[in-house]
Design a protein around this motif. Structure first.
Motif, short mmCIF file in Angstrom:
data_model
loop_
_atom_site.label_atom_id
_atom_site.label_comp_id
_atom_site.label_asym_id
_atom_site.label_seq_id
_atom_site.Cartn_x
_atom_site.Cartn_y
_atom_site.Cartn_z
N ILE A 6 0.89 -20.91 -4.58
CA ILE A 6 1.83 -21.10 -5.24
C ILE A 6 3.28 -19.53 -4.97
O ILE A 6 4.82 -20.10 -4.91
CB ILE A 6 1.97 -20.91 -6.70
CG1 ILE A 6 1.28 -22.33 -7.47
CG2 ILE A 6 3.63 -20.76 -7.94
CD1 ILE A 6 0.62 -22.23 -9.07
N TYR A 7 3.09 -18.83 -5.38
CA TYR A 7 4.04 -17.49 -5.05
C TYR A 7 4.50 -17.85 -3.41
O TYR A 7 5.43 -17.18 -3.75
CB TYR A 7 2.83 -15.68 -5.37
CG TYR A 7 3.33 -15.80 -6.72
CD1 TYR A 7 4.61 -15.13 -7.42
CD2 TYR A 7 1.82 -15.92 -7.19
CE1 TYR A 7 4.19 -15.38 -8.62
CE2 TYR A 7 1.95 -15.19 -8.47
CZ TYR A 7 3.38 -14.97 -9.13
OH TYR A 7 3.48 -15.08 -10.72
N LYS A 41 9.33 -8.51 -0.17
CA LYS A 41 8.06 -8.92 -1.43
C LYS A 41 7.78 -9.97 -1.51
O LYS A 41 7.03 -10.80 -1.35
CB LYS A 41 7.79 -7.75 -1.57
CG LYS A 41 7.08 -6.12 -0.32
CD LYS A 41 6.70 -5.02 -1.52
CE LYS A 41 6.87 -4.04 -0.34
NZ LYS A 41 6.71 -2.85 -1.36
N ILE A 42 8.96 -10.71 -2.43
CA ILE A 42 8.36 -11.61 -2.57
C ILE A 42 7.91 -13.55 -1.94
O ILE A 42 7.79 -13.73 -1.68
CB ILE A 42 9.71 -11.97 -3.95
CG1 ILE A 42 9.72 -11.11 -5.19
CG2 ILE A 42 10.32 -13.31 -4.03
CD1 ILE A 42 10.94 -11.32 -5.93
N GLU A 43 9.49 -12.76 -0.85
CA GLU A 43 9.55 -13.41 0.72
C GLU A 43 8.39 -13.98 0.88
O GLU A 43 8.07 -15.11 1.83
CB GLU A 43 10.38 -14.10 2.02
CG GLU A 43 12.02 -13.59 0.69
CD GLU A 43 13.07 -13.77 1.59
OE1 GLU A 43 12.91 -13.21 2.71
OE2 GLU A 43 14.39 -14.67 1.22
N ILE A 44 7.76 -13.62 0.78
CA ILE A 44 6.05 -13.07 1.92
C ILE A 44 4.88 -13.37 1.13
O ILE A 44 4.00 -13.15 0.88
CB ILE A 44 5.54 -12.17 2.47
CG1 ILE A 44 5.40 -10.59 2.31
CG2 ILE A 44 6.90 -12.27 3.98
CD1 ILE A 44 5.57 -9.25 2.88
N ALA A 45 4.90 -13.64 -0.50
CA ALA A 45 4.57 -13.39 -1.58
C ALA A 45 3.91 -12.59 -1.64
O ALA A 45 2.49 -12.13 -1.91
CB ALA A 45 3.65 -14.88 -1.69
N PHE A 46 4.28 -11.02 -1.45
CA PHE A 46 3.09 -10.08 -1.60
C PHE A 46 3.88 -9.55 -3.04
O PHE A 46 2.72 -9.08 -3.62
CB PHE A 46 3.76 -9.17 -0.45
CG PHE A 46 3.38 -7.31 -0.92
CD1 PHE A 46 2.03 -7.23 -0.35
CD2 PHE A 46 3.19 -6.22 -0.96
CE1 PHE A 46 0.86 -6.14 -0.37
CE2 PHE A 46 2.56 -4.99 -1.57
CZ PHE A 46 1.20 -5.08 -0.68
N ASN A 70 10.17 -25.76 -7.12
CA ASN A 70 9.89 -27.64 -6.59
C ASN A 70 8.57 -26.80 -5.02
O ASN A 70 8.83 -26.57 -4.46
CB ASN A 70 10.76 -28.20 -6.09
CG ASN A 70 10.30 -29.54 -6.13
OD1 ASN A 70 9.00 -29.79 -5.84
ND2 ASN A 70 10.97 -29.92 -5.74
N PHE A 71 7.33 -27.34 -6.08
CA PHE A 71 6.42 -26.81 -5.29
C PHE A 71 5.88 -28.19 -4.72
O PHE A 71 4.68 -28.35 -3.70
CB PHE A 71 5.06 -25.88 -5.30
CG PHE A 71 5.61 -24.94 -6.33
CD1 PHE A 71 6.85 -24.28 -5.64
CD2 PHE A 71 5.05 -24.76 -7.32
CE1 PHE A 71 6.87 -23.21 -6.13
CE2 PHE A 71 5.32 -23.48 -8.07
CZ PHE A 71 6.73 -22.56 -7.28
N ASP A 72 6.34 -28.87 -3.92
CA ASP A 72 6.02 -30.58 -3.86
C ASP A 72 6.42 -29.93 -1.93
O ASP A 72 7.57 -29.19 -1.40
CB ASP A 72 6.67 -31.59 -4.07
CG ASP A 72 7.30 -32.81 -5.66
OD1 ASP A 72 5.49 -32.30 -6.42
OD2 ASP A 72 7.11 -32.34 -6.02
#
Length: 74
Positions: A6-7, A41-46, A70-72
């Motif tokens: 999700i992140y 860091k947000i963009e790489i889910a860190f 939206n995670f479709d």
């Protein structure tokens, strides 16, 4: 979908929209009053942004919150 995915998708959505607008990470960081490293860091889910930060990002990127979240598969 697990939390890590999700992140990761949230980060991908932020990065995609940021690039569509021609914004650098620095520009987005300035718009939401955060550091450039935080955006990366947000963009790489860190890093996991708070919901308030996600709302700020949606306003800064002029994207509806539902579209940012939206995670479709595309």
């Amino acid at each position: 979908m697990n939390r890590k995915l999700i992140y990761k998708q949230l980060g991908n959505n932020i990065k995609r929209r940021r690039k569509e607008l021609g914004y650098t990470q620095e520009v987005l960081a300035e718009k939401i009053n955060k550091g450039i490293n935080f955006i990366g860091k947000i963009e790489i889910a860190f890093s996991k942004p708070s919901f308030d930060t996600i709302i700020d990002i949606s306003y800064a990127l002029d994207i509806k919150l539902k579209d940012l979240l939206n995670f479709d598969k595309k």
